[in-house]
Design a protein around this motif. Structure first.
Motif, short mmCIF file in Angstrom:
data_model
loop_
_atom_site.label_atom_id
_atom_site.label_comp_id
_atom_site.label_asym_id
_atom_site.label_seq_id
_atom_site.Cartn_x
_atom_site.Cartn_y
_atom_site.Cartn_z
N LEU A 177 3.87 -1.76 -9.45
CA LEU A 177 2.73 -1.00 -8.67
C LEU A 177 1.45 -1.75 -8.56
CD1 LEU A 177 4.54 2.44 -8.95
CD2 LEU A 177 4.74 0.89 -6.83
N LEU A 178 1.13 -1.93 -9.61
CA LEU A 178 -0.03 -2.80 -10.04
C LEU A 178 -0.18 -4.11 -9.38
CD1 LEU A 178 -2.91 -3.21 -11.46
CD2 LEU A 178 -1.84 -4.01 -13.44
N ALA A 179 0.84 -4.67 -9.40
CA ALA A 179 1.13 -5.95 -8.72
C ALA A 179 0.87 -5.84 -7.30
CB ALA A 179 2.29 -6.82 -9.19
N LEU A 180 1.62 -4.81 -6.78
CA LEU A 180 1.53 -4.70 -5.19
C LEU A 180 0.23 -4.35 -4.72
CD1 LEU A 180 4.88 -2.47 -4.86
CD2 LEU A 180 4.43 -4.83 -3.96
N LEU A 181 -0.57 -3.56 -5.64
CA LEU A 181 -1.98 -3.04 -5.36
C LEU A 181 -2.88 -4.47 -5.45
CD1 LEU A 181 -2.52 0.42 -6.28
CD2 LEU A 181 -2.42 -0.44 -3.99
N ALA A 182 -2.68 -5.05 -6.38
CA ALA A 182 -3.44 -6.32 -6.40
C ALA A 182 -3.17 -7.47 -5.58
CB ALA A 182 -3.08 -7.13 -7.73
N VAL A 183 -2.10 -7.71 -4.87
CA VAL A 183 -1.79 -8.46 -3.86
C VAL A 183 -2.29 -7.86 -2.49
CG1 VAL A 183 0.03 -9.20 -2.08
CG2 VAL A 183 0.34 -9.48 -4.65
N SER A 184 -2.46 -6.40 -2.32
CA SER A 184 -2.98 -6.03 -1.06
C SER A 184 -4.45 -5.82 -1.28
CB SER A 184 -2.54 -4.40 -1.17
OG SER A 184 -3.10 -3.63 0.01
N THR A 185 -5.18 -5.97 -2.36
CA THR A 185 -6.48 -5.85 -2.57
C THR A 185 -7.05 -7.44 -2.15
OG1 THR A 185 -6.41 -4.17 -4.05
CG2 THR A 185 -8.48 -5.51 -4.09
N PHE A 186 -6.16 -8.43 -2.71
CA PHE A 186 -7.01 -9.71 -2.64
C PHE A 186 -6.49 -10.49 -1.52
CE2 PHE A 186 -6.92 -8.46 -7.40
CZ PHE A 186 -8.33 -8.72 -7.40
N GLY A 206 -3.47 4.89 5.28
CA GLY A 206 -3.96 3.49 5.60
C GLY A 206 -5.67 3.25 5.33
N THR A 207 -6.10 4.45 4.32
CA THR A 207 -7.51 4.37 4.23
C THR A 207 -7.51 3.63 2.96
OG1 THR A 207 -7.55 6.60 4.82
CG2 THR A 207 -9.46 5.81 3.74
N SER A 208 -6.97 2.44 2.89
CA SER A 208 -6.87 1.59 1.55
C SER A 208 -8.11 0.81 1.66
CB SER A 208 -5.66 0.68 1.75
OG SER A 208 -4.51 1.65 1.97
N LEU A 209 -9.21 1.26 1.28
CA LEU A 209 -10.27 0.64 0.88
C LEU A 209 -10.37 0.07 -0.23
CD1 LEU A 209 -13.02 3.46 1.93
CD2 LEU A 209 -12.37 1.50 3.02
N ARG A 210 -10.89 -1.24 -0.68
CA ARG A 210 -11.08 -1.81 -1.97
C ARG A 210 -11.15 -0.71 -3.25
NH1 ARG A 210 -10.29 -6.51 -0.54
NH2 ARG A 210 -11.21 -8.44 -1.22
N GLU A 211 -12.11 0.12 -2.85
CA GLU A 211 -12.27 1.02 -4.09
C GLU A 211 -10.97 2.07 -4.05
OE1 GLU A 211 -15.92 -0.19 -2.12
OE2 GLU A 211 -14.19 0.68 -1.16
N VAL A 212 -10.35 2.42 -3.40
CA VAL A 212 -9.24 3.03 -3.30
C VAL A 212 -7.93 2.41 -4.12
CG1 VAL A 212 -7.29 4.37 -2.22
CG2 VAL A 212 -9.39 4.64 -1.55
N ASP A 221 0.76 -1.13 0.02
CA ASP A 221 -0.05 -0.08 -0.03
C ASP A 221 0.77 1.22 0.07
OD1 ASP A 221 -2.48 -1.14 0.09
OD2 ASP A 221 -2.79 -1.13 2.09
N VAL A 222 1.87 1.22 0.76
CA VAL A 222 2.57 2.53 1.09
C VAL A 222 3.46 2.89 -0.09
CG1 VAL A 222 4.38 3.63 2.53
CG2 VAL A 222 2.33 2.53 3.49
N ILE A 223 4.02 1.99 -0.58
CA ILE A 223 4.92 2.33 -1.68
C ILE A 223 4.29 2.81 -2.94
CG2 ILE A 223 6.63 1.07 -3.70
CD1 ILE A 223 7.69 -0.61 -1.38
N PRO A 224 3.16 1.92 -3.60
CA PRO A 224 2.26 2.59 -4.55
C PRO A 224 1.80 3.94 -4.26
CG PRO A 224 1.67 0.29 -4.35
CD PRO A 224 2.63 0.65 -3.10
N GLY A 225 1.28 4.11 -3.02
CA GLY A 225 0.62 5.31 -2.76
C GLY A 225 1.73 6.48 -2.54
N ALA A 226 3.20 6.31 -2.26
CA ALA A 226 3.79 7.49 -2.22
C ALA A 226 4.27 7.65 -3.55
CB ALA A 226 5.11 6.55 -1.55
N VAL A 227 4.36 6.57 -4.47
CA VAL A 227 4.76 6.91 -6.16
C VAL A 227 3.66 7.82 -6.65
CG1 VAL A 227 4.89 5.95 -8.14
CG2 VAL A 227 6.10 5.01 -6.28
N LEU A 228 2.28 7.40 -6.33
CA LEU A 228 1.09 8.25 -6.78
C LEU A 228 1.12 9.61 -6.29
CD1 LEU A 228 -1.78 5.46 -6.77
CD2 LEU A 228 -0.68 6.65 -8.94
#
Length: 140
Positions: free
Chosen positions: A120-129, A66-72, A9-16
């Motif tokens: 970064l897509l893969a990291l968020l996918a792992v986090s989501t699922f 940390g507001t890492s809702l699935r939608e985010v 979450d944090v790495i993709p969030g920081a990049v965005l």
């Protein structure tokens, strides 16, 4: 936050958040990068120049806080998918343009720059699922 949460979450969030701030601070440069990809109509470039960096900052900040809702996470995954597809188009066409990812410090689109949104897509996918889904509520 767990070590996995930091990576996913944090790495993709920081990049965005970082790239969004760079693009907000350099709107004309960002507009020229958007235009160079030749994937949106000229009339849409001013709207994209405003909306895309703003979305980066909002989604990145939510992930960082940390507001890492699935939608985010889903919006983040859509952003990284769009960036990967845009770069794939450039790579397949043989064009030589600046990636535009990090403002003035961006190199040309290459296999290396292509791996960034994919990773970064893969990291968020792992986090989501890996996140537990909320239990459905039953209204009587």
């Amino acid at each position: 936050m767990s070590h996995k949460g930091f990576l996913t979450d944090v790495i993709p969030g920081a990049v965005l958040a970082y790239t969004g701030i760079l693009h907000v601070a350099q709107p004309f440069l960002f507009a020229s990068h958007v235009q160079a990809y030749h994937i949106v109509p000229e009339l849409a470039i001013p709207a994209i120049t405003f909306l895309l960096p703003t979305t980066h900052v909002v989604v990145g900040t939510c992930l960082l806080l940390g507001t890492s809702l699935r939608e985010v996470r889903a919006i983040g995954m859509l952003l990284f998918t769009a960036f990967a597809l845009a770069q794939a188009r450039v790579l397949m066409s043989g064009e030589r343009i600046s990636c535009g990812c990090f403002g003035f410090h961006s190199g040309d689109v290459s296999l290396w720059t292509f791996t960034i949104p994919i990773t970064l897509l893969a990291l968020l996918a792992v986090s989501t699922f890996r996140s537990p889904r909320p239990a459905p509520t039953v209204v009587a």
